[in-house]
Design a protein around this motif. Structure first.
Motif, PDB file in Angstrom:
ATOM      1  N   VAL A  70     -31.967 -30.016   6.141  1.00 25.63           N
ATOM      2  CA  VAL A  70     -30.732 -30.588   6.681  1.00 25.63           C
ATOM      3  C   VAL A  70     -29.756 -30.981   5.589  1.00 25.63           C
ATOM      4  N   GLY A  71     -30.239 -31.075   4.359  1.00 32.11           N
ATOM      5  CA  GLY A  71     -29.369 -31.451   3.256  1.00 32.11           C
ATOM      6  C   GLY A  71     -28.517 -30.297   2.759  1.00 32.11           C
ATOM      7  N   VAL A  76     -24.956 -27.363   8.300  1.00 28.22           N
ATOM      8  CA  VAL A  76     -24.080 -28.156   9.172  1.00 28.22           C
ATOM      9  C   VAL A  76     -23.012 -27.261   9.787  1.00 28.22           C
ATOM     10  N   MET A  79     -24.875 -25.380  12.469  1.00 22.76           N
ATOM     11  CA  MET A  79     -25.238 -26.310  13.534  1.00 22.76           C
ATOM     12  C   MET A  79     -24.044 -26.608  14.443  1.00 22.76           C
ATOM     13  N   ARG A  80     -22.895 -26.816  13.822  1.00 30.32           N
ATOM     14  CA  ARG A  80     -21.695 -27.103  14.604  1.00 30.32           C
ATOM     15  C   ARG A  80     -21.380 -25.947  15.530  1.00 30.32           C
ATOM     16  N   GLU A 274     -18.862 -26.577   3.236  1.00 33.79           N
ATOM     17  CA  GLU A 274     -17.909 -27.648   2.972  1.00 33.79           C
ATOM     18  C   GLU A 274     -17.978 -28.091   1.513  1.00 33.79           C
TER      19      GLU A 274
ATOM     20  N   ASP B  69     -21.076 -37.877  12.861  1.00 33.56           N
ATOM     21  CA  ASP B  69     -20.637 -36.667  12.171  1.00 33.56           C
ATOM     22  C   ASP B  69     -21.754 -36.109  11.297  1.00 33.56           C
ATOM     23  N   VAL B  70     -22.320 -34.995  11.692  1.00 34.05           N
ATOM     24  CA  VAL B  70     -23.404 -34.420  10.892  1.00 34.05           C
ATOM     25  C   VAL B  70     -22.931 -33.961   9.521  1.00 34.05           C
ATOM     26  N   GLY B  71     -21.621 -33.821   9.352  1.00 37.73           N
ATOM     27  CA  GLY B  71     -21.101 -33.382   8.066  1.00 37.73           C
ATOM     28  C   GLY B  71     -21.043 -34.488   7.034  1.00 37.73           C
ATOM     29  N   VAL B  76     -27.545 -37.557   6.481  1.00 38.14           N
ATOM     30  CA  VAL B  76     -28.748 -36.775   6.177  1.00 38.14           C
ATOM     31  C   VAL B  76     -29.779 -37.679   5.515  1.00 38.14           C
TER      32      VAL B  76
END
Lengths: 328, 328
Positions: A70-71, A76, A79-80, A274, B69-71, B76
Motif C-alpha cells: 500500500v505504500g 493508489v 485503487m482510485r 503522484e 484520502d488514500v493518497g 498508509v
DNA sequence: TTGTACGCGTTATCAA
DNA sequence: TTGATAACGCGTACAA
C-alpha cells in the motif's frame, strides 16, 4: 433491544414478511402496501441485514483488490480507478495487502473460496505454478492486473513495459544521453523481469550497450537508495528506474554524491504516480496506464461476474511518457 | 457441481453435521472422528462458507477503516499499524475512502448498521452534530482516530497538535528563525482547527507574531502549491505546514521562486510520513504518532467488541520531532 | 462423545 | 397482489 428484523416490520405493519421483502426490493405492490411497509420501516428504523441477505442470494456485493504494498503510490492511482468503477456498479471495495511473497498471494486466492467477496482483482508481484493453479481453481471470478501465462485462461490487464522502456530510451537518446544505466527491482518478479527485458531490447534498438545495471531488493524508496551505489559513479549520464520510488531513492543518492539532476545525470522513473510530480526535481516517468489498467480490470471483473462463461480476455494498455524536469 | 457444504462432508464421512462442525471448531471429539472428518474435508475440498457463518454467529470478522484520502501518505502509516493489530486478532481489514465531505462520513457510519463489519475505525476530517449522533447510534462499535467531543461518549485516539506545533517552533527559534509563517489546510476541519490553534499558542509562548498565515483548500500537494503564493514572498524565514503534502507543495513553489531550503526558508511538515523522508531536501516533520495512533485505536476497537459496556477511553498520543535537512 | 433439530434473517416459490 | 413456507449453510441446545 436488538435490531428489528423483517419479521418485526411485518408484524408492525400487519402484513407478511414476503410483502415487506417485496416492497423493499421494489417488486410490484399496491400503493397502500408500500405505504404501510414504509411507515413501519421508518418507525422501527429497520435496516436489512447484509449477512442474511448474502447467505440467501449467494453474493456479498463486495469485491477484493489485492496489492503487494500500500505504500507504493502506483497502487493508489489504480485503487482510485477501481473504486470508481466498482462502486458505480453497487459493490464495495475491500483493499488487501499481500506482501511480496507468492505464498501469501496463494493463501489469499485460496481464501476467496470462503465467500468473503464476489470477485478478486489481484496485482501479483511474483507468479508461480501454485498461484496460477489457485487462480484457475478459484471459486470466485479473478482478474489479474499483471502478466500471467495465457494458458492460465484468466482475464488479464497488463502494461506494456518494453514499449514504455523504448519511450524512455528514445527520449534520453534524443537528448544526447547515450550512457544509460538501469536500476531494476527484483528480477524474479513479474514487473522486474518485464522491465529487464524491455531495457535490453530498447538499448539494442538504438545500438547501445547498457552503461550499468543494478537490482534493488524491493520496489521501495529505501531499496532504491541502498542499491544506488551499485551503479558505478560517473559511469552513466542517465538512469532509468523500474518505478518511481526507486527513482526518487536514486535521486537522493545522486545528490549526496554531488551530482546534479538532470545536468549530470538524467533520471527516468516508471508508473508516473503522484510521487513523480511531488519529487524534486519533478520526475520524468513512463506512464504505464495504472489508472486505465485499474479501470479496465474492474470492468473485466464485473463482466465475468455477470457471465462466467465468456472467453478470457487479455488486455494490454499502452504507455506514454510524462516528461518533467529530471531529464533535459 | 457446486461447493460442498457441511452436510456433504457429514454424508461422505458417515457422521452427523454436528460432529463435522465440532471437529472444525476444535471441540472435543474422538481421535477417530477427527480422522474421518478430516479425510472427508480434504477429499471434497470443503471450505466453510463465511456468509452462513456470519449469519449464525452474528459476526463477520471484518473491520472497516475509513480514511478521507488514500493518497495521503499519513494514512498508509496508520493503515499498516491497524492492519497488524487487527489481523493478529483474526480479523480482516476493509479500507474505505470517505472523501472530504462529512455527509459521506455520516452515510458510511449509518451504513454500518447493515452488518458488513463488526467494527469501524474512522478518521474524520470534518465533524458535525450529525456525525457525532450517527456514531453514538451506530449498531457496531466505533473508534474515532481524531478529535470528537467528550460528550459523544466514544473511544478516541488523537494526536497532540499543539504540543507538536510547539516542538516545531522551539526548533525553529533555536535555529534563529523568528519570522515564522504557517500554511494550514482547511480551517473548518478538525486537524485544521487544531493546528491553527496550536500555531497561535506556540508563537505566543515565544512572544512572536506570525509572519504570515495561509490556508490551502485541501490537505494535498496540489493545494499546497496553489496556496504557497498566498504567503508574502520574502516575508518569512521559516514555514510550518499542516501536513507533509502541503510542505512538499510549498517547497516546490519556493524553489520556483528561487529560494533555497533551508538557507533562505526553513520548512517543517507534520505527520512524519514516508513522504518526509522521500522529499528533497528531506523534510523536518512533526511526528504525530500516526502508527501508534493506529495501533492504539485498533486495540480500543477490539476491546470494545469484546466488551461494549466498558467506559469510553480518550487516548492522546504524544508527538516528537523528526529533524531532517529542510531546517538548518 | 455423538446425533437430531432448530434458528439466524433474508429471498423465492407456490397457492390462494 | 398477497401470504405461508421452504430453503441458504452453519452452529448449538438438547437429547440420547
Amino acid at each position: 433491544m436488538s435490531r428489528p428484523t423483517i419479521a418485526g416490520v411485518a408484524r408492525a405493519a400487519g402484513v407478511s414478511v414476503a410483502s415487506v421483502s417485496r416492497v423493499l426490493n421494489g417488486l410490484p405492490a399496491t400503493e397502500e402496501m408500500v405505504e404501510r411497509v414504509q411507515r413501519a420501516v421508518d418507525e422501527l428504523g429497520y435496516v436489512p441485514d447484509a449477512r442474511a441477505r448474502s447467505l440467501k442470494v449467494g453474493r456479498t456485493f463486495q469485491l477484493t483488490l489485492a496489492v503487494a504494498d500500500v505504500g507504493n503510490p502506483v497502487y493508489v492511482t489504480m485503487m482510485r480507478a477501481v473504486e470508481e468503477v466498482v462502486s458505480a456498479a453497487g459493490y464495495r471495495l475491500v483493499v488487501t495487502t499481500t506482501g511480496p511473497d507468492v505464498v501469501d498471494e496463494v493463501a489469499l486466492v485460496r481464501g476467496m473460496a470462503r465467500g468473503y467477496a464476489d470477485g478478486l482483482l489481484i496485482s501479483p508481484l511474483r507468479v508461480d505454478e501454485d498461484l496460477v493453479k489457485s487462480i484457475r481453481e478459484c471459486e470466485v471470478p479473478v482478474v489479474v492486473a499483471g502478466n500471467v501465462p495465457a494458458k492460465a485462461g484468466v482475464d488479464t490487464v497488463r502494461a506494456n513495459s518494453p514499449k514504455g522502456m523504448l519511450l524512455a530510451v528514445d527520449h534520453l537518446v534524443a537528448k544526447d544521453r547515450r550512457r544509460i544505466a538501469f536500476l531494476n527491482g527484483p528480477a524474479d518478479t513479474v514487473p522486474g523481469a518485464a522491465r529487464a527485458k524491455g531495457f535490453a531490447e530498447a538499448l539494442k534498438a538504438h545500438n547501445l550497450e547498457p552503461a550499468a545495471v543494478a537490482e534493488a531488493t524491493d520496489f521501495t524508496f529505501t531499496a532504491g537508495r541502498a542499491a544506488a551505489p551499485d551503479l558505478p559513479a560517473g559511469g552513466f549520464d542517465a538512469v532509468i528506474c523500474a518505478n518511481d520510488l526507486l527513482a526518487v531513492g536514486v535521486m537522493h543518492e545522486l545528490a549526496a554524491a554531488g551530482l546534479e539532476v538532470p545536468a549530470d545525470v538524467a533520471v527516468v522513473g516508471m508508473d508516473d504516480s503522484e510521487l513523480a510530480e511531488q519529487s524534486f526535481p519533478p520526475l520524468t516517468s513512463v506512464n504505464l496506464g495504472s489508472a486505465e489498467r485499474g479501470r479496465r480490470a474492474a470492468e473485466l471483473l464485473l463482466a465475468r461476474i455477470e457471465d462466467n462463461e465468456r472467453a478470457p480476455r487479455r488486455i494490454v494498455v499502452q504507455p506514454s511518457l510524462s516528461i518533467r524536469r529530471s531529464t533535459p
